[in-house]
Design an enzyme around this catalytic site. Sequence first.
Site, PDB file in Angstrom:
ATOM      1  N   GLU A  44      33.666 -98.368  57.618  1.00 14.77           N
ATOM      2  CA  GLU A  44      32.420 -98.604  57.410  1.00 14.77           C
ATOM      3  C   GLU A  44      31.604 -97.076  57.689  1.00 14.77           C
ATOM      4  O   GLU A  44      30.485 -96.901  57.633  1.00 14.77           O
ATOM      5  CB  GLU A  44      31.749 -99.435  58.738  1.00 14.77           C
ATOM      6  CG  GLU A  44      32.128-100.861  58.234  1.00 14.77           C
ATOM      7  CD  GLU A  44      31.912-101.915  59.154  1.00 14.77           C
ATOM      8  OE1 GLU A  44      31.018-101.433  60.255  1.00 14.77           O
ATOM      9  OE2 GLU A  44      31.955-103.143  59.188  1.00 14.77           O
ATOM     10  N   ARG A  71      35.424-108.924  60.223  1.00  7.46           N
ATOM     11  CA  ARG A  71      35.499-107.622  60.410  1.00  7.46           C
ATOM     12  C   ARG A  71      36.248-107.393  58.834  1.00  7.46           C
ATOM     13  O   ARG A  71      36.779-107.809  58.169  1.00  7.46           O
ATOM     14  CB  ARG A  71      36.778-107.224  61.180  1.00  7.46           C
ATOM     15  CG  ARG A  71      36.370-107.298  62.950  1.00  7.46           C
ATOM     16  CD  ARG A  71      35.649-105.881  63.041  1.00  7.46           C
ATOM     17  NE  ARG A  71      35.281-105.871  64.372  1.00  7.46           N
ATOM     18  CZ  ARG A  71      34.032-106.433  65.068  1.00  7.46           C
ATOM     19  NH1 ARG A  71      33.232-106.870  64.294  1.00  7.46           N
ATOM     20  NH2 ARG A  71      33.739-106.296  66.385  1.00  7.46           N
ATOM     21  N   HIS A  74      26.673-104.218  58.151  1.00  4.40           N
ATOM     22  CA  HIS A  74      27.094-104.834  59.515  1.00  4.40           C
ATOM     23  C   HIS A  74      25.877-105.056  60.357  1.00  4.40           C
ATOM     24  O   HIS A  74      26.028-104.750  61.623  1.00  4.40           O
ATOM     25  CB  HIS A  74      28.260-103.856  60.268  1.00  4.40           C
ATOM     26  CG  HIS A  74      29.039-104.452  61.222  1.00  4.40           C
ATOM     27  ND1 HIS A  74      30.301-103.966  61.583  1.00  4.40           N
ATOM     28  CD2 HIS A  74      28.831-105.597  62.167  1.00  4.40           C
ATOM     29  CE1 HIS A  74      30.900-104.850  62.407  1.00  4.40           C
ATOM     30  NE2 HIS A  74      30.067-105.579  62.925  1.00  4.40           N
TER      31      HIS A  74
HETATM   32  P1  NAD Z   1      35.625-116.232  68.663  1.00  2.00           P
HETATM   33  O1  NAD Z   1      36.498-115.682  69.682  1.00  2.00           O
HETATM   34  O2  NAD Z   1      34.443-116.970  69.303  1.00  2.00           O
HETATM   35  O3  NAD Z   1      36.058-117.082  67.425  1.00  2.00           O
HETATM   36  C1  NAD Z   1      37.173-116.623  66.768  1.00  2.00           C
HETATM   37  C2  NAD Z   1      38.147-117.892  66.490  1.00  2.00           C
HETATM   38  O4  NAD Z   1      39.047-117.624  65.559  1.00  2.00           O
HETATM   39  C3  NAD Z   1      38.722-118.436  67.693  1.00  2.00           C
HETATM   40  O5  NAD Z   1      38.464-119.866  67.802  1.00  2.00           O
HETATM   41  C4  NAD Z   1      40.057-118.494  67.428  1.00  2.00           C
HETATM   42  O6  NAD Z   1      41.073-119.313  67.806  1.00  2.00           O
HETATM   43  C5  NAD Z   1      40.188-118.162  65.903  1.00  2.00           C
HETATM   44  N1  NAD Z   1      41.411-117.497  65.168  1.00  2.00           N
HETATM   45  C6  NAD Z   1      41.775-116.213  65.610  1.00  2.00           C
HETATM   46  N2  NAD Z   1      43.076-115.890  64.994  1.00  2.00           N
HETATM   47  C7  NAD Z   1      43.034-116.987  63.978  1.00  2.00           C
HETATM   48  C8  NAD Z   1      44.078-117.265  62.933  1.00  2.00           C
HETATM   49  N3  NAD Z   1      45.158-116.140  62.642  1.00  2.00           N
HETATM   50  N4  NAD Z   1      43.724-118.307  62.125  1.00  2.00           N
HETATM   51  C9  NAD Z   1      42.631-118.836  62.291  1.00  2.00           C
HETATM   52  N5  NAD Z   1      41.864-118.778  63.340  1.00  2.00           N
HETATM   53  C10 NAD Z   1      41.962-117.959  64.192  1.00  2.00           C
HETATM   54  O7  NAD Z   1      34.717-115.038  67.860  1.00  2.00           O
HETATM   55  P2  NAD Z   1      33.074-114.928  67.350  1.00  2.00           P
HETATM   56  O8  NAD Z   1      32.317-114.759  68.144  1.00  2.00           O
HETATM   57  O9  NAD Z   1      33.234-116.649  66.285  1.00  2.00           O
HETATM   58  O10 NAD Z   1      33.393-113.671  66.468  1.00  2.00           O
HETATM   59  C11 NAD Z   1      34.698-113.629  65.339  1.00  2.00           C
HETATM   60  C12 NAD Z   1      34.782-112.272  64.750  1.00  2.00           C
HETATM   61  O11 NAD Z   1      33.663-111.901  64.194  1.00  2.00           O
HETATM   62  C13 NAD Z   1      34.724-111.173  66.119  1.00  2.00           C
HETATM   63  O12 NAD Z   1      35.966-110.826  66.812  1.00  2.00           O
HETATM   64  C14 NAD Z   1      34.102-109.910  65.304  1.00  2.00           C
HETATM   65  O13 NAD Z   1      35.093-109.106  64.997  1.00  2.00           O
HETATM   66  C15 NAD Z   1      33.362-110.522  64.492  1.00  2.00           C
HETATM   67  N6  NAD Z   1      31.900-110.427  64.530  1.00  2.00           N
HETATM   68  C16 NAD Z   1      31.318-109.942  63.735  1.00  2.00           C
HETATM   69  C17 NAD Z   1      29.699-109.724  63.626  1.00  2.00           C
HETATM   70  C18 NAD Z   1      28.711-108.842  62.857  1.00  2.00           C
HETATM   71  O14 NAD Z   1      27.887-108.293  63.134  1.00  2.00           O
HETATM   72  N7  NAD Z   1      29.097-109.281  61.613  1.00  2.00           N
HETATM   73  C19 NAD Z   1      29.035-110.274  65.026  1.00  2.00           C
HETATM   74  C20 NAD Z   1      29.970-111.035  66.021  1.00  2.00           C
HETATM   75  C21 NAD Z   1      31.260-111.205  65.888  1.00  2.00           C
END
Ligand code: NAD
Length: 281
Positions: free
Chosen positions: A225, A196, A252
């Site tokens: 964005e 994000r 994005h």
């Molecule tokens: P997910 O929930 O599967 O994984 C996120 C991980 O981050 C989890 O394992 C969690 O334990 C860890 N985490 C949370 N807070 C933390 C911290 N302070 N320090 C270290 N680790 C921490 O989510 P995901 O599917 O891997 O996606 C992650 C993020 O990426 C989403 O929340 C979304 O905002 C973003 N995303 C962006 C796109 C894009 O198009 N660019 C697509 C999918 C997801």
Amino acid sequence: MRPANLCAEADIVVMNSKIKADAALLAVAKHLKMVCRAGVGMDHFDLPLLEARGILAVNTPGANAVPVGEQAVGMLLCMMHNIARADRQVRQFVWQREENRGVELLGKTVGIIGFGHTGSACARNLSGFGCRILAYDKYKSGYAPGYVEEASLAQIQSEADILTFHVPLTAETEGWGSRAFFASFAKPIYLLNLSRGPVVPLAGLLAGLEDGHVVAAGIDVLENEHLATLSTVQRTQMEALIASERVLFTPHIGGWSRESLTRINSRIVEQIADFLAKSGE
Ligand code: NAD
């Protein structure tokens, strides 16, 4: 019609990332029982409010992890081998080979922050490149497959050549990519942010590049964005980043493959069917 007004009669709303399920929406959507985010991330939901009103909130975890993992590696290779810059030059009849000499991924250390769906997809794709992969996840342990080492954040700061963020936007992760954070790395890093935008604010990114702690950055998500509504400060920061040859942007689209669109929509339909079956409607 404004999005909120479209919801006035709705029991279930499916929304993209431009719409927030917040007090303003609920003031109009008085029949709402379920909100579905067609994508990943719950940061557009006012979860305490939705819970207080008994409204179910869902998203589609993991449904777009594959394209994020692929694009992360694509952006990294593009930066390390100067592909986008060299392409722009050749289009202008400029043939510069030495200036575009690349840096290999083989033997480098990659730090992954957040080892959920997208972080692990990125690691899986990197595993064939002969690099060392360190992962830090604050909320998990025992998660790493054989080709990944579970690491502390301090270990990543002292050993990584490449850093990629895969965390949700929370109070803890917002603003993580600050000048001080990038300066805390022992080596200059290649940076990726496909999580994000506010995780790596424009000011922090600019400072990291200016100070030389960030060699180059692949940026799929921005602090703001809505490019037409940037503040004066944000516009100046964006102009400086756009002028830099060391920044690679995409709008994005990390999670936006043709296949993930189908996967996301199928999961939304399944969750709605499940909700209706359980509620007897
Ligand atoms: P997910 O929930 O599967 O994984 C996120 C991980 O981050 C989890 O394992 C969690 O334990 C860890 N985490 C949370 N807070 C933390 C911290 N302070 N320090 C270290 N680790 C921490 O989510 P995901 O599917 O891997 O996606 C992650 C993020 O990426 C989403 O929340 C979304 O905002 C973003 N995303 C962006 C796109 C894009 O198009 N660019 C697509 C999918 C997801």
